[in-house]
Design an enzyme around this catalytic site. Structure first.
Site, PDB file in Angstrom:
ATOM      1  N   CYS A   2       0.874  -1.179   0.000  1.00  0.00           N
ATOM      2  CA  CYS A   2       0.000   0.000   0.000  1.00  0.00           C
ATOM      3  C   CYS A   2       0.905   1.220   0.000  1.00  0.00           C
ATOM      4  O   CYS A   2       2.114   1.111   0.159  1.00  0.00           O
ATOM      5  CB  CYS A   2      -0.839   0.033   1.272  1.00  0.00           C
ATOM      6  SG  CYS A   2      -1.830  -1.435   1.518  1.00  0.00           S
ATOM      7  N   ARG A  27       1.286   1.748  -5.952  1.00  0.00           N
ATOM      8  CA  ARG A  27       1.427   0.757  -4.889  1.00  0.00           C
ATOM      9  C   ARG A  27       0.098   0.109  -4.507  1.00  0.00           C
ATOM     10  O   ARG A  27       0.048  -0.797  -3.674  1.00  0.00           O
ATOM     11  CB  ARG A  27       2.040   1.405  -3.641  1.00  0.00           C
ATOM     12  CG  ARG A  27       3.407   2.009  -3.881  1.00  0.00           C
ATOM     13  CD  ARG A  27       3.925   2.684  -2.642  1.00  0.00           C
ATOM     14  NE  ARG A  27       4.165   1.736  -1.571  1.00  0.00           N
ATOM     15  CZ  ARG A  27       5.282   1.043  -1.398  1.00  0.00           C
ATOM     16  NH1 ARG A  27       6.290   1.224  -2.223  1.00  0.00           N
ATOM     17  NH2 ARG A  27       5.407   0.214  -0.407  1.00  0.00           N
ATOM     18  N   TRP A  75      -3.816  -1.524  -1.180  1.00  0.00           N
ATOM     19  CA  TRP A  75      -3.749  -2.777  -1.933  1.00  0.00           C
ATOM     20  C   TRP A  75      -4.244  -3.825  -0.952  1.00  0.00           C
ATOM     21  O   TRP A  75      -3.556  -4.169   0.009  1.00  0.00           O
ATOM     22  CB  TRP A  75      -2.302  -3.026  -2.357  1.00  0.00           C
ATOM     23  CG  TRP A  75      -2.040  -4.389  -2.911  1.00  0.00           C
ATOM     24  CD1 TRP A  75      -1.602  -5.488  -2.237  1.00  0.00           C
ATOM     25  CD2 TRP A  75      -2.167  -4.793  -4.264  1.00  0.00           C
ATOM     26  NE1 TRP A  75      -1.463  -6.548  -3.090  1.00  0.00           N
ATOM     27  CE2 TRP A  75      -1.794  -6.150  -4.337  1.00  0.00           C
ATOM     28  CE3 TRP A  75      -2.569  -4.145  -5.440  1.00  0.00           C
ATOM     29  CZ2 TRP A  75      -1.813  -6.869  -5.527  1.00  0.00           C
ATOM     30  CZ3 TRP A  75      -2.576  -4.866  -6.617  1.00  0.00           C
ATOM     31  CH2 TRP A  75      -2.206  -6.209  -6.655  1.00  0.00           C
ATOM     32  N   ASN A 101       0.872  -0.161   6.145  1.00  0.00           N
ATOM     33  CA  ASN A 101       1.236  -0.966   4.981  1.00  0.00           C
ATOM     34  C   ASN A 101       1.919  -2.217   5.514  1.00  0.00           C
ATOM     35  O   ASN A 101       2.905  -2.110   6.239  1.00  0.00           O
ATOM     36  CB  ASN A 101       2.189  -0.141   4.094  1.00  0.00           C
ATOM     37  CG  ASN A 101       2.821  -0.982   3.002  1.00  0.00           C
ATOM     38  OD1 ASN A 101       2.259  -1.987   2.582  1.00  0.00           O
ATOM     39  ND2 ASN A 101       3.977  -0.565   2.532  1.00  0.00           N
ATOM     40  N   GLY A 102       1.387  -3.377   5.200  1.00  0.00           N
ATOM     41  CA  GLY A 102       1.990  -4.619   5.694  1.00  0.00           C
ATOM     42  C   GLY A 102       0.907  -5.577   6.159  1.00  0.00           C
ATOM     43  O   GLY A 102      -0.272  -5.393   5.857  1.00  0.00           O
ATOM     44  N   GLU A 483      10.132 -20.962 -18.718  1.00  0.00           N
ATOM     45  CA  GLU A 483       9.911 -19.595 -18.239  1.00  0.00           C
ATOM     46  C   GLU A 483      11.099 -18.694 -18.611  1.00  0.00           C
ATOM     47  O   GLU A 483      10.912 -17.532 -18.996  1.00  0.00           O
ATOM     48  CB  GLU A 483       9.665 -19.607 -16.721  1.00  0.00           C
ATOM     49  CG  GLU A 483       9.687 -18.263 -16.015  1.00  0.00           C
ATOM     50  CD  GLU A 483       8.646 -17.249 -16.498  1.00  0.00           C
ATOM     51  OE1 GLU A 483       7.816 -17.572 -17.361  1.00  0.00           O
ATOM     52  OE2 GLU A 483       8.713 -16.097 -16.027  1.00  0.00           O
ATOM     53  N   LYS A 487      10.626 -15.409 -20.849  1.00  0.00           N
ATOM     54  CA  LYS A 487      11.053 -14.082 -20.383  1.00  0.00           C
ATOM     55  C   LYS A 487      11.975 -13.443 -21.425  1.00  0.00           C
ATOM     56  O   LYS A 487      11.846 -12.259 -21.733  1.00  0.00           O
ATOM     57  CB  LYS A 487      11.795 -14.275 -19.074  1.00  0.00           C
ATOM     58  CG  LYS A 487      11.596 -13.426 -17.921  1.00  0.00           C
ATOM     59  CD  LYS A 487      10.340 -13.227 -17.187  1.00  0.00           C
ATOM     60  CE  LYS A 487       9.036 -13.202 -17.882  1.00  0.00           C
ATOM     61  NZ  LYS A 487       7.926 -13.668 -17.104  1.00  0.00           N
ATOM     62  N   GLU A 490       9.870 -12.285 -24.530  1.00  0.00           N
ATOM     63  CA  GLU A 490       8.972 -11.138 -24.389  1.00  0.00           C
ATOM     64  C   GLU A 490       9.725  -9.855 -24.077  1.00  0.00           C
ATOM     65  O   GLU A 490       9.280  -8.778 -24.459  1.00  0.00           O
ATOM     66  CB  GLU A 490       7.844 -11.404 -23.388  1.00  0.00           C
ATOM     67  CG  GLU A 490       8.225 -11.525 -21.959  1.00  0.00           C
ATOM     68  CD  GLU A 490       7.000 -11.718 -21.048  1.00  0.00           C
ATOM     69  OE1 GLU A 490       5.902 -11.282 -21.379  1.00  0.00           O
ATOM     70  OE2 GLU A 490       7.184 -12.324 -19.970  1.00  0.00           O
ATOM     71  N   HIS A 506      16.276 -36.388 -29.816  1.00  0.00           N
ATOM     72  CA  HIS A 506      15.162 -36.800 -30.677  1.00  0.00           C
ATOM     73  C   HIS A 506      14.839 -35.767 -31.748  1.00  0.00           C
ATOM     74  O   HIS A 506      13.817 -35.871 -32.420  1.00  0.00           O
ATOM     75  CB  HIS A 506      13.913 -37.094 -29.830  1.00  0.00           C
ATOM     76  CG  HIS A 506      14.144 -38.187 -28.840  1.00  0.00           C
ATOM     77  ND1 HIS A 506      14.286 -39.504 -29.202  1.00  0.00           N
ATOM     78  CD2 HIS A 506      14.309 -38.149 -27.496  1.00  0.00           C
ATOM     79  CE1 HIS A 506      14.512 -40.232 -28.122  1.00  0.00           C
ATOM     80  NE2 HIS A 506      14.535 -39.427 -27.073  1.00  0.00           N
ATOM     81  N   LYS A 605      -0.452  -6.147 -19.941  1.00  0.00           N
ATOM     82  CA  LYS A 605      -0.262  -6.757 -18.616  1.00  0.00           C
ATOM     83  C   LYS A 605      -1.355  -7.770 -18.320  1.00  0.00           C
ATOM     84  O   LYS A 605      -1.101  -8.836 -17.778  1.00  0.00           O
ATOM     85  CB  LYS A 605      -0.228  -5.663 -17.542  1.00  0.00           C
ATOM     86  CG  LYS A 605       0.013  -6.183 -16.139  1.00  0.00           C
ATOM     87  CD  LYS A 605       1.415  -6.755 -16.002  1.00  0.00           C
ATOM     88  CE  LYS A 605       1.699  -7.363 -14.644  1.00  0.00           C
ATOM     89  NZ  LYS A 605       2.809  -8.341 -14.724  1.00  0.00           N
TER      90      LYS A 605
HETATM   91  O1  M6R Z   1      -2.365 -12.229 -15.019  1.00  0.00           O
HETATM   92  P1  M6R Z   1      -2.035 -13.639 -15.401  1.00  0.00           P
HETATM   93  O2  M6R Z   1      -1.029 -14.261 -14.472  1.00  0.00           O
HETATM   94  O3  M6R Z   1      -3.235 -14.511 -15.545  1.00  0.00           O
HETATM   95  O4  M6R Z   1      -1.354 -13.516 -16.813  1.00  0.00           O
HETATM   96  C1  M6R Z   1      -1.021 -14.641 -17.564  1.00  0.00           C
HETATM   97  C2  M6R Z   1      -0.096 -14.277 -18.689  1.00  0.00           C
HETATM   98  O5  M6R Z   1      -0.729 -13.392 -19.568  1.00  0.00           O
HETATM   99  C3  M6R Z   1       1.212 -13.669 -18.184  1.00  0.00           C
HETATM  100  O6  M6R Z   1       1.881 -14.520 -17.321  1.00  0.00           O
HETATM  101  C4  M6R Z   1       2.139 -13.310 -19.363  1.00  0.00           C
HETATM  102  O7  M6R Z   1       2.643 -14.478 -19.942  1.00  0.00           O
HETATM  103  C5  M6R Z   1       3.253 -12.385 -18.889  1.00  0.00           C
HETATM  104  N1  M6R Z   1       3.531 -11.414 -19.869  1.00  0.00           N
HETATM  105  C6  M6R Z   1       4.483 -13.120 -18.511  1.00  0.00           C
HETATM  106  O8  M6R Z   1       5.562 -12.344 -18.210  1.00  0.00           O
END
Ligand code: M6R
Length: 610
Positions: A2, A27, A75, A101-102, A483, A487, A490, A506, A605
């Site tokens: 928060c 926040r 939050w 906050n906490g 992952e 990362k 993207e 294979h 996002k």
């Molecule tokens: O909000 P969510 O965790 O459901 O989102 C899922 C994906 O859209 C999200 O993880 C996406 O792959 C990100 N850009 C990963 O960094």
């Protein structure tokens, strides 16, 4: 997470507090509130659900006149998103108010032990503190009352407290949640980060955990819990721009969020570990042990990074609890005819709690009679609301489009559930206890990896020029290879793929050549020797190798060009450590290639469309 801001000085507090809240909105923005001590020593408060704009609308017709006040943007953690739960909170008599906050872990205990006959207006852990301080303040000074309360609290806090009986001062305290004090001329301003402070002064004191302060317009006296007398703490001169300050001095939100991880890991497990039972317990799970024992299979629903967390989850549930588990991609699951019934437990795993494919899949699972629970970051989000219970991961707001700390905290919660289910089945107390002990060491170990950021930056420079990359992992680390690759794609737009290393022969071995580097997880676990053999094959084809290896492993250097070392942990917790170098690698590669790190092209996002 928060945002808190407080002001004491010679100017109208309302405007300064409202400007401060705007700067802290990143926040949290579930609700906001402001409280000012008026000239006739009354505590006047206005709160609203929603963001700071909503609060501003409410303030249009009522001015809060006074030169001392506190404000908060929330939050939500304990208690839903309602005006009653918005801060600041009052004590029972309304003479003490505070913003927090906490998370206060032992608020139930404090309620029962000290405040049995008190009436509470909110569902928050915070309100208990306001009642407690006010109760002690009947006989003690505000400072002594705060000191006494801090001695009783378990959990984390950044706290600002105000009293109608001592209306010229603000008490502030920190443990685990940040708090900065800006020292001005005849005015002082306190906030969760430097951004609300910088327009007023550049002289800032950052409180450390265990420190608290008594602040008037002219003075700021700082103390440390457990020691007598004032401590001498020098102010720093901060030259940051506003944006730099919001990112706590980090260049991007992504980097800040990567560095938030040691703290948010603790937030994820706080109050949920049961060392005496060698187990874990999640408050919102809404299922008895007996019901949980009857679960026959688990389905994990998610997309993107959250799906990779679920793939680790599959490994955990099967290994620790022997429950058949599937990790399902939301966009696929919703169009299949999945085999689930009322003995299936479905976890929808999502940072935003709004991802459409996950949400629709959750609805499908419910329709088929499954028991659906959320593992979600954003409090009050649609997935969290529509699930029949679940667990918040407490990663705090994640603003960078690429997920980092939410992923880590998803892993933490899935691990806790796997331990819980394991202990309801055949897992021994000793095994459960060992896992809990290792979990408690994770924040320190993550810090050790973060300390190598400069070395990882150097490695990223070596690899950012390549057009393709291959990530390899095995067992529980295969989803981490996925992952890592995700990362890198993207953030840097470098094409990459991920393979379980044993599968290379294979087909994918055909890709290997000196222009195709391999990034491998080769930590010391039961598949280490197998991975070394896989890397021998890669080396023979002259692909450069960057390995993530266990601290102290010298052998790996004979095979690789670059090594990033991570501390040793038990195999089931390796993903939490091994993903950190990949987050930094992707981040620094993106910086090297001058990408838009926090907002990569073509992405959003929260994906609320199909
Ligand atoms: O909000 P969510 O965790 O459901 O989102 C899922 C994906 O859209 C999200 O993880 C996406 O792959 C990100 N850009 C990963 O960094």
């Amino acid at each position: 997470m928060c945002g808190i801001v407080a002001y004491v000085g010679n100017k109208p507090a309302q405007n300064i507090l409202m400007q401060g809240l705007r700067r802290l909105e990143y926040r949290g923005y579930d609700s906001a509130g402001i409280l000012v001590v008026t000239k006739n020593k009354k505590l006047k408060r206005v709160r609203s659900v929603g963001n700071v704009d909503e609060l501003q609308k409410k303030l249009k017709n009522q001015k809060l006149a006074g030169a001392i006040g506190i404000a908060h943007t929330r939050w939500a953690t304990h208690g839903g998103v309602t005006e009653k739960n918005a801060h600041p909170h009052f004590g029972q008599q309304g003479t003490v108010a505070l913003a927090h906050n906490g998370i206060i872990e032992n608020y139930q205990y404090l309620k029962q032990k000290y405040l049995a006959n008190h009436k509470f207006k909110s569902e928050t852990d915070t309100e208990v503190l306001a009642h407690l301080i006010e109760k002690f303040h009947a006989k003690l000074s505000l400072k002594k009352s705060v000191e006494k309360t801090l001695g009783l609290i378990g959990g984390t806090y950044g706290l600002v407290v105000i009293s109608a009986k001592e209306p010229d001062k603000i008490m502030v305290a920190r443990s685990g949640s940040p708090l900065a004090i800006g020292l001005g001329k005849n005015q002082n301003i306190i906030a969760s980060d430097a951004t609300p402070i910088l327009p007023h002064t550049r002289k800032i004191i950052y409180l450390d955990d265990g420190e608290y302060a008594e602040i008037t317009a002219e003075e700021c006296q700082i103390y440390r819990l457990g020691t007598k007398g004032e401590i001498d703490k020098k102010a720093q001169k901060i030259d940051w721009t506003m944006e730099q300050a919001q990112k706590a001095g980090f260049e991007h939100f992504m980097l800040k969020e990567i560095h938030d991880q040691p703290i948010v890991i603790m937030d994820a497990v706080r109050g949920r570990l049961r060392p005496k039972e060698g187990s874990a317990r999640m408050g919102g799970f809404n299922m008895t042990d007996l019901q949980a024992q009857k679960i026959k299979q688990i389905t994990l629903l998610a997309c993107g990074t959250a799906n990779y967390a679920c793939m680790v989850g599959k490994y955990l549930f099967e290994r620790l609890a022997q429950i058949p588990t599937n990790a399902e991609i939301g966009s696929e699951f919703r169009y299949r005819n999945p085999v689930i019934d009322n003995k299936t437990l479905v976890f929808s795993v999502s940072q935003s709690g709004e991802t459409l494919d996950t949400l629709v899949s959750q609805r499908e699972a419910k329709r088929k009679g499954a028991r659906v629970r959320g593992i979600v970051n954003v409090v009050g989000s649609t997935i969290a609301r529509e699930a029949d219970g679940g667990t918040y991961i407490h990663a705090g707001p994640e603003l960078s489009v690429a997920s980092s700390k939410a992923f880590t905290n998803m892993l933490m919660i899935l691990t806790l559930y796997a331990v819980y289910f394991g202990r309801l089945r055949k897992m021994s107390f000793e095994t459960g206890s060992k896992i809990i002990k290792e979990i408690q060491k994770l924040p320190g170990k993550v810090n050790q990896i973060l300390e190598q950021a400069q070395a990882i930056k150097k490695a990223a420079k070596n690899y950012a020029g390549y057009k393709n990359m291959l990530f390899l992992g095995r067992g529980i680390n295969y989803p981490i290879a996925l992952e890592g690759s995700h990362k890198l794609k993207e953030l840097s737009y470098i094409h990459s793929e991920a393979y379980p290393a044993g599968e290379m022969k294979h087909g994918a071995n055909a890709l290997l050549d000196p222009k195709f580097p391999v990034v491998a997880i080769a930590t010391k676990n039961n598949l280490y020797e197998k991975m070394i053999s896989n890397l021998e094959e890669v080396k023979a084809r002259k692909s450069p190798i960057l390995a993530v290896a266990t601290k102290g492993d010298k052998k790996i250097q004979q095979l690789t060009q670059d090594v990033i070392y991570v501390p040793k942990t038990i195999e089931i917790l390796e993903p939490v450590l091994n993903v950190i170098p990949f987050q930094l690698l992707a981040y620094y590669s993106a910086c090297e290639l001058k990408r838009n790190v926090d907002q990569p092209r073509n992405l959003a996002k929260s994906v609320t469309v199909e």
